[in-house]
Write a protein that holds these residues in place. Sequence first.
Motif, PDB file in Angstrom:
ATOM      1  N   ASP A   1       0.815  -1.224   0.000  1.00 42.19           N
ATOM      2  CA  ASP A   1       0.000   0.000   0.000  1.00 42.19           C
ATOM      3  C   ASP A   1       0.844   1.267   0.000  1.00 42.19           C
ATOM      4  O   ASP A   1       0.376   2.333  -0.409  1.00 42.19           O
ATOM      5  CB  ASP A   1      -0.929   0.004   1.225  1.00 42.19           C
ATOM      6  N   TRP A   2       2.076   1.150   0.466  1.00 39.43           N
ATOM      7  CA  TRP A   2       2.983   2.303   0.489  1.00 39.43           C
ATOM      8  C   TRP A   2       3.398   2.736  -0.920  1.00 39.43           C
ATOM      9  O   TRP A   2       3.882   3.849  -1.135  1.00 39.43           O
ATOM     10  CB  TRP A   2       4.246   1.957   1.291  1.00 39.43           C
ATOM     11  N   LEU A   3       3.196   1.852  -1.899  1.00 40.91           N
ATOM     12  CA  LEU A   3       3.628   2.122  -3.262  1.00 40.91           C
ATOM     13  C   LEU A   3       2.511   2.823  -4.015  1.00 40.91           C
ATOM     14  O   LEU A   3       1.607   2.190  -4.549  1.00 40.91           O
ATOM     15  CB  LEU A   3       3.994   0.798  -3.941  1.00 40.91           C
ATOM     16  N   GLN A   4       2.558   4.143  -4.065  1.00 36.15           N
ATOM     17  CA  GLN A   4       1.514   4.937  -4.700  1.00 36.15           C
ATOM     18  C   GLN A   4       2.089   5.817  -5.810  1.00 36.15           C
ATOM     19  O   GLN A   4       3.293   6.108  -5.824  1.00 36.15           O
ATOM     20  CB  GLN A   4       0.807   5.800  -3.653  1.00 36.15           C
ATOM     21  N   PRO A   5       1.255   6.233  -6.766  1.00 34.06           N
ATOM     22  CA  PRO A   5       1.745   7.033  -7.898  1.00 34.06           C
ATOM     23  C   PRO A   5       2.325   8.371  -7.459  1.00 34.06           C
ATOM     24  O   PRO A   5       1.985   8.906  -6.403  1.00 34.06           O
ATOM     25  CB  PRO A   5       0.480   7.250  -8.747  1.00 34.06           C
TER      26      PRO A   5
END
Length: 463
Positions: free
Chosen positions: A84-88
């Motif tokens: 979830d930490w990987l965001q655009p």
Amino acid sequence: MLKDYRFANVLAFNRLKPIKGQFKKKQDQLLSALFTPIDNSQLILFRIVFGLLITLHCLQSVTSDWVRRNFILPSYTFTHIGMDWLQPLPGNGMIYYFYAMGIVGLLISIGWFYRFSMALFTIMWAGVYFMQKTAYNNHHYLLLLLGIMLFFLPANCANSVDARLKPSIRKTHIPQWCIWVLILQVGIVYFYATVAKLYPDWLDGTFTREMLSKHATSSLKTLYSQKWFYLFIAYAGILFDLLVVPLMLWRRTRMLAFIASVIFHFFNKIHLGIGIFPFLALSFSILLFPPETIRKLFFRKKIVPETDHQKTDYGKRILLYFFIPYFIFQLAFPLRHWLIEGDVLWTEEGHRLSWRMMLRNRSGYSKFYVVDHATGEKKRYKLKRILTKKQIRGMQTKPDMIWQTAQKIKEEYQKEGKNISIYIDSKVSINKKPLRTLIDPNVDFAKAKWNYFTHNEWILLYK
């Protein structure tokens, strides 16, 4: 007695000697074959084409609005669970990100800072791949794997800027295993794609009929609705996936298999789209033609001294410590759904990363209901508050994304200091069969957990 025991041991050991000798001989033959030097033209051309396809794909993703629809418009992207930490990137950051990957693709193609460029692309593409599942495609996963594999291969040892600037790395030959590992990866993809098709709705033409009718133009609808035609497409798909690699490897059938591959992939491109995958799949043909043929067609000026056939020990440790464990994983991981209760076609558990491509049509709906513990009020949650229309379409039939949506709703209410329960009314159809309940309507998804390795009990099973 002791002498007899020792004598028996010596006798047994002597009997094993021929077996050990045969095993050692086979082992030596395998190692000799793996490290037999071959003309590197296949690997060099594959590097050039792979880099250009990366650039084409990245530019297409921006110009077709794919980046905007999947990374900029959504307020939340469906990452792989646990990431979830990987965001655009904010604003138009993802557009610049894709342009940057396109430039890296060009660097790979011309072989400039090859290792760095390949590592950079692989890391950047891994970010894209794990960042969203709404527009999930198997070839996105394949691009990631190829990036990892090519990083370890000497694909810049000729016809590259690196080789021009640093003549010491220039070579005309590579050990044969450098090509075999790529062919094995391609073979795994096609083999598991074949196995996945061996289920009733594919074998009786149900899926291919629906797939063709969805993409048929008015002039082709009559043809595509004919039973003989959609059954032909179904079984041609099975036979193609099963036989294309072996037939391309055999000299007598190679050209016939190549022509069939061109027809098959252009048919898919015209009717199904599926991005650059048809071109990527056709690029694998480079690995299946003899290196001499590739050199004559594409590298005529390349000088290959007849004396340059010395044994090369390049990559013994890479082969032993990276590629052997890598392929054990690649062979085993797509089988994990057999260890999970339920039919993967229904539960989706074990579906991703398993080469289950263009296999079924899922349709249906998922409605989310929130119960406020303070007031006892129950109301339907409007998904448009957090998801785009495309995300809603992609989410509502897939259990992992349904669970993630519930967690996002829970977070929203927690920020308001509210204690809630979330219940889901979800019904799904596979290949236009009657709708059935997918999610247990009695489970509170404010408390439900996601199980990574076994069956999630809140996904209902039908026996």
